[in-house]
Design a protein around this motif. Sequence first.
Motif: not given
Length: 210
Positions: A161-166, A174-180, A204-208
């Motif tokens: 539970a302390a790990t994550a996947t890409l 995935g919404s239009p408000r974000w750009r990966i 992961v770096r995302v732009h709002r």
Amino acid sequence: MGATHDFDKEYWEDQWGPSAAGRDRRLPVNPYLMTEIAHLPVGTVLDAGCGTGTEALWLAEQGWAVTAADISATALAEAKSRAAVADAGEHVDWVETDLSRWEPEQTWDLVVTNYAHAEIGQLPLYQRISSWVAPGGTLLIVAHLHGQHRDVHHGHDHPEAATATLDGITNLFGSPRWRIDSAYEHTRTVHPGGSAMQLRDVIVRVHRLT
């Protein structure tokens, strides 16, 4: 299978408390942070789950106005002690809070989190802190990749539970408000206590946008 943890205040006070003496608590600044934000204009930043302040103090040295938040009073006390002898320490606002419940009254140009764990789980934590990014701002997540369980700071095994996947992280944006802008896995070698250890990371770096 690793042991389960609540990742509550009691857990983190134990991890940063006297029983943790002798563990490597001052690893170098996370290299992904230095690489991923190099092109960003300096502004306000939240270090979500700052621990003993390594990244927060580095960000302040680069000119960022830093809010550094952590659930552990013990970790923050050590961070403040380090800040007292750092040239940029006065540019950090240290906040003792539970990221699972905190309701900050501001947003930031940059929100970063480096291997933070909370009671609510990894993906809900990332979803929550993403709401603290100002429009036009950036969120940087550095996490233990699913299957990487060893915590180099504290020398114990993390549960799944302390790990994550890409995919798990990128699906949050995935919404239009974000750009990966960045999304990748990477393996690197660290040397806690002088012993070589491999870390499998997801970044992961995302732009709002709005």
